[in-house]
Design a protein around this motif. Structure first.
Motif, PDB file in Angstrom:
ATOM      1  N   UNK B 135     -53.346  31.978  18.667  1.00 22.97           N
ATOM      2  CA  UNK B 135     -54.609  32.618  19.039  1.00 22.97           C
ATOM      3  C   UNK B 135     -55.588  31.532  19.466  1.00 22.97           C
ATOM      4  N   UNK B 136     -56.667  31.951  20.128  1.00 23.53           N
ATOM      5  CA  UNK B 136     -57.761  31.052  20.461  1.00 23.53           C
ATOM      6  C   UNK B 136     -58.503  30.725  19.157  1.00 23.53           C
ATOM      7  N   UNK B 137     -58.387  29.491  18.690  1.00 21.23           N
ATOM      8  CA  UNK B 137     -58.972  29.129  17.397  1.00 21.23           C
ATOM      9  C   UNK B 137     -60.501  29.223  17.409  1.00 21.23           C
ATOM     10  N   UNK B 139     -62.281  31.492  18.688  1.00 19.30           N
ATOM     11  CA  UNK B 139     -62.675  32.879  18.414  1.00 19.30           C
ATOM     12  C   UNK B 139     -62.177  33.352  17.049  1.00 19.30           C
ATOM     13  N   UNK B 174     -51.883  18.548  30.604  1.00 14.18           N
ATOM     14  CA  UNK B 174     -53.062  19.128  29.951  1.00 14.18           C
ATOM     15  C   UNK B 174     -52.719  20.454  29.274  1.00 14.18           C
ATOM     16  N   UNK B 175     -51.721  21.166  29.836  1.00 13.13           N
ATOM     17  CA  UNK B 175     -51.331  22.437  29.226  1.00 13.13           C
ATOM     18  C   UNK B 175     -50.739  22.209  27.838  1.00 13.13           C
ATOM     19  N   UNK B 177     -51.326  19.684  25.915  1.00 12.49           N
ATOM     20  CA  UNK B 177     -52.440  19.287  25.037  1.00 12.49           C
ATOM     21  C   UNK B 177     -53.227  20.500  24.544  1.00 12.49           C
ATOM     22  N   UNK B 178     -53.338  21.532  25.421  1.00 13.54           N
ATOM     23  CA  UNK B 178     -54.106  22.726  25.034  1.00 13.54           C
ATOM     24  C   UNK B 178     -53.366  23.565  24.006  1.00 13.54           C
ATOM     25  N   UNK B 179     -52.040  23.460  24.020  1.00 17.58           N
ATOM     26  CA  UNK B 179     -51.202  24.289  23.154  1.00 17.58           C
ATOM     27  C   UNK B 179     -51.277  23.921  21.685  1.00 17.58           C
ATOM     28  N   UNK B 236     -51.895  41.424  23.059  1.00 18.93           N
ATOM     29  CA  UNK B 236     -52.441  40.086  23.338  1.00 18.93           C
ATOM     30  C   UNK B 236     -51.409  39.006  23.006  1.00 18.93           C
ATOM     31  N   UNK B 239     -48.519  38.822  25.480  1.00 12.65           N
ATOM     32  CA  UNK B 239     -48.900  38.173  26.726  1.00 12.65           C
ATOM     33  C   UNK B 239     -48.999  36.653  26.536  1.00 12.65           C
ATOM     34  N   UNK B 240     -49.688  36.259  25.480  1.00 13.55           N
ATOM     35  CA  UNK B 240     -49.920  34.829  25.241  1.00 13.55           C
ATOM     36  C   UNK B 240     -48.606  34.111  24.926  1.00 13.55           C
ATOM     37  N   UNK B 243     -46.497  33.644  28.097  1.00 13.99           N
ATOM     38  CA  UNK B 243     -47.002  32.550  28.933  1.00 13.99           C
ATOM     39  C   UNK B 243     -46.652  31.188  28.334  1.00 13.99           C
ATOM     40  N   UNK B 247     -44.236  28.581  30.302  1.00 14.85           N
ATOM     41  CA  UNK B 247     -44.811  27.322  30.784  1.00 14.85           C
ATOM     42  C   UNK B 247     -44.249  26.119  30.037  1.00 14.85           C
TER      43      UNK B 247
END
Lengths: 279, 279
Positions: B135-137, B139, B174-175, B177-179, B236, B239-240, B243, B247
């Motif tokens: 999840x988006x930490x 949020x 960068x992807x 790193x975002x994970x 959600x 979907x996440x 992806x 990726x």
């Protein structure tokens, strides 16, 4: 005498940056001026109470300024926040924090701007420079490409990393770590004990040009770029932005101000800031 | 002779880890065995074609294994993926990558597990160890607290950081790193040219206990913990997760396999993996 529509004591004190070295002061003044010149017509004057724009602790060993200017409709700017904090330390030195950050409103989903220098001694400096994303990057590869890959933001981080005095800096707050982008510059610069000259060199020769380039990217691509934001997306941004702002204040100012300025001053300042951040 | 329901050539080859040092091999075998013992009843046998479970390049200088076991309903496990890659380098040394990762399905939102060791010479090792969030930490402060703060995951990162041979490692993607989470361990260990013994010491004395502790946390809190996931949330996550998986394959295997094993072998292996990752 040139007329200045915002000429008030708080503003003059804020833009003085009286306790930091010349290269540090010049950089802060340049960044603030660049933002104000470029966005001036979109920004309202600072309306914070005078005792929040400038405040001191009881013993007189600490003083600080805070300058917040909101955007007015239909600007994409939510507000611009600048500040400096100066506090003599019991150990003899002084803590100096200077910062400039900018928050956009939900009419765009473009990243915010964040710049902070935390100097706890003449030989130790923490630098935080980032365009914090306003979406989950994992779910938004196009957003990652537009704002972080195509802008080549990472090259600035790589340049700094090569300077021998530069070490990684990791915030103690996991929430703050989650907020920043994968190209965030979060470093600690430690120069030799004899090396105040070297710290000024690093600020002038390396931090100054990089901070200005990143600010230009933010102004061109984020503050002044146009993005399409649908209704659902807008609700999402409102929620996420709100959380980010309220938690950032509590983690950042909420933890340091009571310690540095006492509970009474801290509550006055935090109260004023909260009004902005939850408006 | 003890009966082993999954006793096949691919599995035996995978669990042999023939090209790495004893402490490295022991750690990998222990981690794989721990996951399999704990989750065995939830896991199906590996159904990859034999020439994907074990593959080589044309010149015979590179070989690799891949072992994927899906969870069966009502398990929370999507699948467990283990692999090793060995490639002789034109410079004389060899590249050895060993990894174990675990993906959960949308019946829970708990983090995944990721462990990878990339050894490009006897004196240089990259370690990636994380529970990547789903999840988006920013949020989800409660999620951040539950899985990252309350579990004290960051103390392992801090422990490793203190070892003199440890340097930060920053992925070029960068992807990727975002994970990862804010407590992710992504480091490079560089020992002295004379120091193969020291590298084995670091693996045995530091990486081994930390990897095992983090895996225990993942098994207790994530793989076997119960979480409530509503209908919207489930969509959600689907979907996440989708992806992230697609990726990750393309960035990780998609970029290295063609280079190391040639386009034909790479396409065969990637094709099989994609079926799993997009199922």
């Amino acid at each position: 005498v040139q007329m200045d529509p915002h000429n008030n004591e708080g503003r003059t004190k804020f833009k003085a940056f009286p306790y930091v070295s010349a290269p540090h002061r010049n950089l802060m003044v340049d960044l603030v001026s660049t933002v104000e010149n470029r966005l001036d017509s979109q920004l309202l004057p600072c309306t914070l109470p005078p005792d929040v724009q400038y405040y001191q602790n009881q013993s007189g060993t600490g003083s600080a300024t805070l300058h917040i200017r909101s955007g007015h409709k239909p600007s994409q700017i939510d507000f611009i926040l600048g500040s400096w904090i100066h506090c003599e330390l019991p150990t003899g030195g002084a803590l100096n924090i200077t910062s400039l950050s900018a928050y956009l409103n939900p009419s765009t989903d473009a990243p915010n701007f964040l710049f902070e220098l935390i100097q706890s001694s003449p030989t130790s400096l923490i630098l935080i420079l980032d365009l914090p994303p306003r979406k989950d990057l994992v779910l938004s590869p196009d957003y990652l490409r537009t704002f972080y890959e195509d802008t080549q933001l990472d090259k600035h981080r790589q340049t700094l990393e090569k300077i021998p005095e530069v070490r990684p800096y990791v915030s103690s707050s996991l929430y703050i770590r989650s907020l920043v982008s994968p190209t965030a510059i979060t470093v600690r610069i430690e120069t030799e004990a004899s090396g105040q000259g070297r710290m000024e060199e690093v600020i002038k020769g390396h931090i100054d040009p990089i901070a200005k380039e990143v600010l230009e990217i933010w102004l061109d691509e984020c503050a002044c770029g146009e993005r399409e934001v649908g209704e659902t997306e807008r609700g999402y941004l409102e929620k996420r932005d709100g959380l980010v702002k309220s938690r950032t204040i509590e983690i950042d100012l909420g933890s340091s101000l009571p310690r540095l300025f006492g509970p009474e001053v801290a509550e006055r300042v935090l109260g004023s800031v909260r009004e902005f951040f939850t408006a």
